[in-house]
Design a protein around this motif. Structure first.
Motif, short mmCIF file in Angstrom:
data_model
loop_
_atom_site.label_atom_id
_atom_site.label_comp_id
_atom_site.label_asym_id
_atom_site.label_seq_id
_atom_site.Cartn_x
_atom_site.Cartn_y
_atom_site.Cartn_z
N GLY A 16 0.81 -1.22 0.00
CA GLY A 16 0.00 0.00 0.00
C GLY A 16 0.84 1.27 0.00
O GLY A 16 2.07 1.23 -0.10
N SER A 17 0.14 2.40 0.12
CA SER A 17 0.78 3.72 0.07
C SER A 17 0.32 4.59 1.23
O SER A 17 -0.79 4.43 1.74
CB SER A 17 0.44 4.43 -1.25
OG SER A 17 0.92 3.72 -2.36
N LEU A 18 1.18 5.50 1.62
CA LEU A 18 0.85 6.54 2.58
C LEU A 18 1.59 7.80 2.18
O LEU A 18 2.65 7.73 1.55
CB LEU A 18 1.30 6.15 4.00
CG LEU A 18 0.41 5.29 4.88
CD1 LEU A 18 1.10 5.02 6.21
CD2 LEU A 18 -0.96 5.93 5.10
N ARG A 19 1.03 8.94 2.56
CA ARG A 19 1.72 10.21 2.35
C ARG A 19 1.84 10.91 3.70
O ARG A 19 0.83 11.19 4.35
CB ARG A 19 0.97 11.10 1.36
CG ARG A 19 1.65 12.46 1.15
CD ARG A 19 0.95 13.27 0.08
NE ARG A 19 1.11 12.69 -1.24
CZ ARG A 19 0.70 13.26 -2.36
NH1 ARG A 19 0.08 14.43 -2.31
NH2 ARG A 19 0.87 12.66 -3.52
N LEU A 20 3.07 11.17 4.09
CA LEU A 20 3.34 11.90 5.32
C LEU A 20 3.53 13.38 5.01
O LEU A 20 4.07 13.73 3.95
CB LEU A 20 4.59 11.36 6.00
CG LEU A 20 4.63 9.87 6.31
CD1 LEU A 20 5.92 9.52 7.05
CD2 LEU A 20 3.42 9.43 7.09
N SER A 21 3.11 14.21 5.94
CA SER A 21 3.28 15.66 5.80
C SER A 21 4.10 16.20 6.95
O SER A 21 4.03 15.68 8.07
CB SER A 21 1.91 16.35 5.82
OG SER A 21 1.06 15.86 4.81
N CYS A 22 4.86 17.24 6.67
CA CYS A 22 5.61 17.95 7.70
C CYS A 22 5.36 19.43 7.50
O CYS A 22 5.74 19.99 6.46
CB CYS A 22 7.09 17.63 7.59
SG CYS A 22 8.14 18.60 8.70
N THR A 23 4.73 20.04 8.47
CA THR A 23 4.44 21.46 8.43
C THR A 23 5.38 22.19 9.37
O THR A 23 5.56 21.77 10.52
CB THR A 23 2.99 21.73 8.81
OG1 THR A 23 2.14 21.02 7.90
CG2 THR A 23 2.66 23.21 8.73
N THR A 24 5.98 23.26 8.91
CA THR A 24 6.97 23.98 9.71
C THR A 24 6.45 25.34 10.12
O THR A 24 5.52 25.89 9.51
CB THR A 24 8.28 24.17 8.93
OG1 THR A 24 8.11 25.24 7.99
CG2 THR A 24 8.64 22.91 8.15
N THR A 68 9.23 9.15 -2.20
CA THR A 68 9.56 10.41 -2.85
C THR A 68 9.34 11.55 -1.88
O THR A 68 8.25 11.67 -1.30
CB THR A 68 8.67 10.63 -4.09
OG1 THR A 68 8.80 9.52 -4.98
CG2 THR A 68 9.07 11.91 -4.81
N ILE A 69 10.35 12.40 -1.73
CA ILE A 69 10.22 13.60 -0.90
C ILE A 69 9.98 14.78 -1.84
O ILE A 69 10.61 14.90 -2.89
CB ILE A 69 11.48 13.82 -0.03
CG1 ILE A 69 11.27 14.99 0.93
CG2 ILE A 69 12.73 14.00 -0.89
CD1 ILE A 69 12.39 15.12 1.96
N PHE A 70 9.05 15.66 -1.46
CA PHE A 70 8.79 16.83 -2.29
C PHE A 70 8.13 17.91 -1.46
O PHE A 70 7.61 17.67 -0.37
CB PHE A 70 7.91 16.46 -3.49
CG PHE A 70 6.53 15.96 -3.15
CD1 PHE A 70 6.31 14.63 -2.82
CD2 PHE A 70 5.44 16.82 -3.18
CE1 PHE A 70 5.04 14.16 -2.52
CE2 PHE A 70 4.16 16.36 -2.88
CZ PHE A 70 3.97 15.02 -2.55
N ARG A 71 8.20 19.13 -2.02
CA ARG A 71 7.57 20.28 -1.36
C ARG A 71 6.14 20.42 -1.88
O ARG A 71 5.86 20.19 -3.05
CB ARG A 71 8.34 21.55 -1.67
CG ARG A 71 9.70 21.65 -1.05
CD ARG A 71 10.18 23.08 -1.12
NE ARG A 71 11.55 23.20 -0.66
CZ ARG A 71 12.60 23.17 -1.46
NH1 ARG A 71 12.45 23.03 -2.74
NH2 ARG A 71 13.81 23.31 -0.95
N GLY A 72 5.26 20.88 -0.99
CA GLY A 72 3.92 21.16 -1.42
C GLY A 72 3.78 22.58 -1.94
O GLY A 72 4.72 23.37 -1.90
N ASN A 73 2.59 22.89 -2.43
CA ASN A 73 2.32 24.25 -2.91
C ASN A 73 2.34 25.25 -1.76
O ASN A 73 2.75 26.40 -1.94
CB ASN A 73 0.98 24.30 -3.62
CG ASN A 73 0.99 23.55 -4.94
OD1 ASN A 73 2.04 23.45 -5.59
ND2 ASN A 73 -0.14 23.01 -5.34
N ALA A 74 1.91 24.81 -0.60
CA ALA A 74 2.05 25.63 0.60
C ALA A 74 3.52 25.67 0.96
O ALA A 74 4.17 24.65 1.08
CB ALA A 74 1.24 25.05 1.75
#
Length: 117
Positions: A16-24, A68-74
């Protein structure tokens, strides 16, 4: 004060898949390097993936081609897209960031990922 807050962990089946977020508390561009680390029970913390201010990315060997690591639009958020998850990916995942290349590494509180059927 530098704050990093992870979210998105949980239980997922193998494959399966998951997407983790990191907000600073700063914008992602304020960090020279941002990265995801993980620590499995009884093991040392290891680098999973990192991204520089310039956008260069690097993955750990154990996740190459799957994560895959990437930046969001925010501008204050980075993500870790995890695909083809394996049981061995079970760990606490931490977001880390350095304001300068060799500066202090700031940590988030972590988010738990469990890969199990």
């Amino acid at each position: 004060q530098v704050q990093l807050v992870e979210s998105g962990g949980g239980l997922v089946q193998p494959g399966g898949s998951l997407r983790l977020s990191c907000t600073t508390s700063y914008t992602a561009n304020d960090f020279a390097i941002m990265a995801w680390y993980r620590q499995a029970p009884g093991k040392q913390r290891e680098l999973v993936a990192q991204i520089t201010r310039e956008g260069a990315t690097n993955n750990g060997d154990s996740v190459s081609g799957r994560f895959t690591i990437f930046r969001g639009n925010a501008k204050n958020t980075i993500f870790l897209q995890m695909d083809a998850l394996e049981r061995e990916d079970t760990a606490d995942y931490y977001c880390g960031g350095r304001m300068t290349t060799y500066g202090i590494l700031f940590w988030g509180q972590g988010t738990e990922v469990t890969v199990s059927s």
